[in-house]
Design a protein around this motif. Structure first.
Motif, mmCIF file in Angstrom:
data_model
loop_
_atom_site.group_PDB
_atom_site.id
_atom_site.type_symbol
_atom_site.label_atom_id
_atom_site.label_comp_id
_atom_site.label_asym_id
_atom_site.label_seq_id
_atom_site.Cartn_x
_atom_site.Cartn_y
_atom_site.Cartn_z
ATOM 1 N N PRO A 17 10.878 -4.495 -35.522
ATOM 2 C CA PRO A 17 12.114 -3.884 -35.035
ATOM 3 C C PRO A 17 13.235 -4.916 -34.954
ATOM 4 O O PRO A 17 12.994 -6.124 -34.946
ATOM 5 C CB PRO A 17 11.728 -3.365 -33.648
ATOM 6 C CG PRO A 17 10.594 -4.223 -33.233
ATOM 7 C CD PRO A 17 9.843 -4.572 -34.492
ATOM 8 N N PHE A 18 14.464 -4.438 -34.853
ATOM 9 C CA PHE A 18 15.629 -5.329 -34.760
ATOM 10 C C PHE A 18 15.580 -6.162 -33.484
ATOM 11 O O PHE A 18 15.911 -7.337 -33.485
ATOM 12 C CB PHE A 18 16.918 -4.510 -34.808
ATOM 13 C CG PHE A 18 18.156 -5.342 -34.663
ATOM 14 C CD1 PHE A 18 18.543 -6.215 -35.667
ATOM 15 C CD2 PHE A 18 18.951 -5.263 -33.534
ATOM 16 C CE1 PHE A 18 19.686 -7.001 -35.548
ATOM 17 C CE2 PHE A 18 20.095 -6.027 -33.394
ATOM 18 C CZ PHE A 18 20.461 -6.904 -34.407
ATOM 19 N N ALA A 19 15.185 -5.549 -32.399
ATOM 20 C CA ALA A 19 15.120 -6.235 -31.104
ATOM 21 C C ALA A 19 13.900 -5.723 -30.349
ATOM 22 O O ALA A 19 13.386 -4.652 -30.632
ATOM 23 C CB ALA A 19 16.383 -5.963 -30.299
ATOM 24 N N ARG A 20 13.464 -6.507 -29.401
ATOM 25 C CA ARG A 20 12.336 -6.079 -28.576
ATOM 26 C C ARG A 20 12.810 -5.106 -27.511
ATOM 27 O O ARG A 20 13.777 -5.370 -26.806
ATOM 28 C CB ARG A 20 11.693 -7.282 -27.898
ATOM 29 C CG ARG A 20 10.902 -8.126 -28.848
ATOM 30 C CD ARG A 20 10.116 -9.205 -28.104
ATOM 31 N NE ARG A 20 9.457 -10.051 -29.065
ATOM 32 C CZ ARG A 20 9.998 -11.151 -29.598
ATOM 33 N NH1 ARG A 20 11.204 -11.529 -29.221
ATOM 34 N NH2 ARG A 20 9.348 -11.860 -30.480
ATOM 35 N N ALA A 21 12.125 -4.008 -27.415
ATOM 36 C CA ALA A 21 12.378 -3.080 -26.315
ATOM 37 C C ALA A 21 11.774 -3.689 -25.055
ATOM 38 O O ALA A 21 10.870 -4.530 -25.139
ATOM 39 C CB ALA A 21 11.749 -1.724 -26.618
ATOM 40 N N PRO A 22 12.259 -3.306 -23.878
ATOM 41 C CA PRO A 22 11.682 -3.845 -22.642
ATOM 42 C C PRO A 22 10.168 -3.675 -22.627
ATOM 43 O O PRO A 22 9.654 -2.591 -22.882
ATOM 44 C CB PRO A 22 12.352 -3.013 -21.548
ATOM 45 C CG PRO A 22 13.654 -2.586 -22.153
ATOM 46 C CD PRO A 22 13.357 -2.376 -23.619
ATOM 47 N N GLY A 23 9.470 -4.781 -22.400
ATOM 48 C CA GLY A 23 8.012 -4.755 -22.328
ATOM 49 C C GLY A 23 7.313 -4.953 -23.663
ATOM 50 O O GLY A 23 6.107 -5.155 -23.703
ATOM 51 N N ASP A 24 8.051 -4.908 -24.778
ATOM 52 C CA ASP A 24 7.446 -5.091 -26.100
ATOM 53 C C ASP A 24 7.263 -6.570 -26.394
ATOM 54 O O ASP A 24 8.001 -7.414 -25.915
ATOM 55 C CB ASP A 24 8.318 -4.489 -27.203
ATOM 56 C CG ASP A 24 8.228 -2.982 -27.266
ATOM 57 O OD1 ASP A 24 7.405 -2.411 -26.532
ATOM 58 O OD2 ASP A 24 8.986 -2.389 -28.052
ATOM 59 N N GLU A 25 6.269 -6.836 -27.217
ATOM 60 C CA GLU A 25 6.048 -8.189 -27.734
ATOM 61 C C GLU A 25 5.881 -8.077 -29.225
ATOM 62 O O GLU A 25 5.755 -6.995 -29.768
ATOM 63 C CB GLU A 25 4.818 -8.816 -27.085
ATOM 64 C CG GLU A 25 5.004 -9.088 -25.606
ATOM 65 C CD GLU A 25 3.832 -9.843 -25.006
ATOM 66 O OE1 GLU A 25 3.084 -10.467 -25.752
ATOM 67 O OE2 GLU A 25 3.695 -9.792 -23.780
ATOM 68 N N GLY A 26 5.862 -9.199 -29.909
ATOM 69 C CA GLY A 26 5.647 -9.177 -31.350
ATOM 70 C C GLY A 26 6.870 -9.631 -32.109
ATOM 71 O O GLY A 26 7.892 -10.021 -31.552
ATOM 72 N N ARG A 27 6.731 -9.555 -33.418
ATOM 73 C CA ARG A 27 7.778 -10.034 -34.312
ATOM 74 C C ARG A 27 8.958 -9.067 -34.356
ATOM 75 O O ARG A 27 8.806 -7.879 -34.110
ATOM 76 C CB ARG A 27 7.209 -10.175 -35.724
ATOM 77 C CG ARG A 27 6.192 -11.275 -35.846
ATOM 78 C CD ARG A 27 5.565 -11.357 -37.220
ATOM 79 N NE ARG A 27 6.263 -10.593 -38.250
ATOM 80 C CZ ARG A 27 6.453 -11.022 -39.489
ATOM 81 N NH1 ARG A 27 6.021 -12.195 -39.854
ATOM 82 N NH2 ARG A 27 7.058 -10.260 -40.380
#
Length: 188
Positions: free
Chosen positions: A42-52
Motif C-alpha cells: 500500500p501507499f502508506a500504512r494504515a493504523p496498526g498495519d505493518e509490512g512493506r
C-alpha cells in the motif's frame, strides 16, 4: 476545475475511475504508483498495519503538479481525487487530504497553493503530528513548519486537542485509501 477538464467530462462522461495510481504523502508530495509500486504494498500504512509500502515515484514536473492541484477535490463520500480530463484518479493519502505550509504573514497555504482560511481546530495525534481543521478542510502541518506552529501554540492562537490518528478520517470525513475501500466493496 479547469475548463478543459469540464469539457472532457461532458464529451466522455463514462470513463472508468482509476484507483491506486496516485498518492499524497505527509509532506505534500504527489507520487505516481505504477503496477510495480502497487504490487510492493500500500501507499502508506494504515493504523496498526505493518509490512512493506509501495510509495512509487515522486512527481517533480511543476506544471503537472499545478494541474493536479487545481483539479483535486473530494467526492460525495470523502474520497479525494484528481480529475484528469474525463477520468477521476483517486488519491491514496498518507495522513490527510491537505498538507499545510505556514506563511510568515500568518496565512496557511495547502500543498495545492489554496489559502486554507481560518483555523477551526488544532489536533495533536499520538505520533506528535499537528493537524489543523480550516475553512478548506483538515490538513497536516508540514514538518518544516513546526517551529512556526509551536509559536502559534505557545502564544495561545491554537490549543491542541489530543486525538488518535485512527479517528481522524471518520471524524473529518475523508478516506485514506480509496483503493482499499473499493476492494472491500467488491469483496462484500
Amino acid at each position: 476545475m479547469d475548463d478543459i477538464v469540464k469539457a472532457a467530462l461532458a464529451k466522455w462522461p463514462n470513463v472508468p475511475h482509476c484507483f491506486g495510481w496516485l498518492g499524497l504523502d505527509a509532506r505534500g508530495d504527489w507520487y505516481m504508483r505504477d503496477d510495480g509500486a502497487q504490487a510492493a504494498g500500500p501507499f502508506a500504512r494504515a493504523p496498526g498495519d505493518e509490512g512493506r509500502i509501495g510509495k512509487g515515484s515522486r512527481l517533480q514536473h511543476d506544471k503537472l503538479i499545478d494541474f493536479i492541484g487545481r483539479n483535486y477535490a473530494p467526492d460525495e463520500v470523502g474520497q479525494w481525487a484528481f480529475q484528469n480530463g474525463p477520468q477521476r484518479v483517486y488519491v491514496e493519502l498518507e495522513a490527510a487530504p491537505h498538507v499545510w505550509r505556514l506563511q510568515p504573514d500568518g496565512s496557511i497555504l495547502a500543498h495545492t497553493g489554496q489559502v486554507a482560511g481560518d483555523v477551526k481546530s488544532c489536533l495533536l495525534d499520538e505520533h506528535g503530528r499537528l493537524f489543523l481543521a480550516t475553512d478548506l478542510g483538515l490538513g497536516l502541518v508540514h514538518t518544516a513548519d513546526m517551529l512556526i506552529a509551536s509559536d502559534a501554540v505557545e502564544q495561545g492562537h491554537w490549543v491542541p486537542e489530543d486525538v488518535l490518528f485512527s479517528t481522524l478520517p471518520e471524524r473529518w470525513r475523508y478516506v485514506l485509501s480509496p483503493q482499499k475501500r473499493q476492494a472491500e466493496a467488491k469483496a462484500s
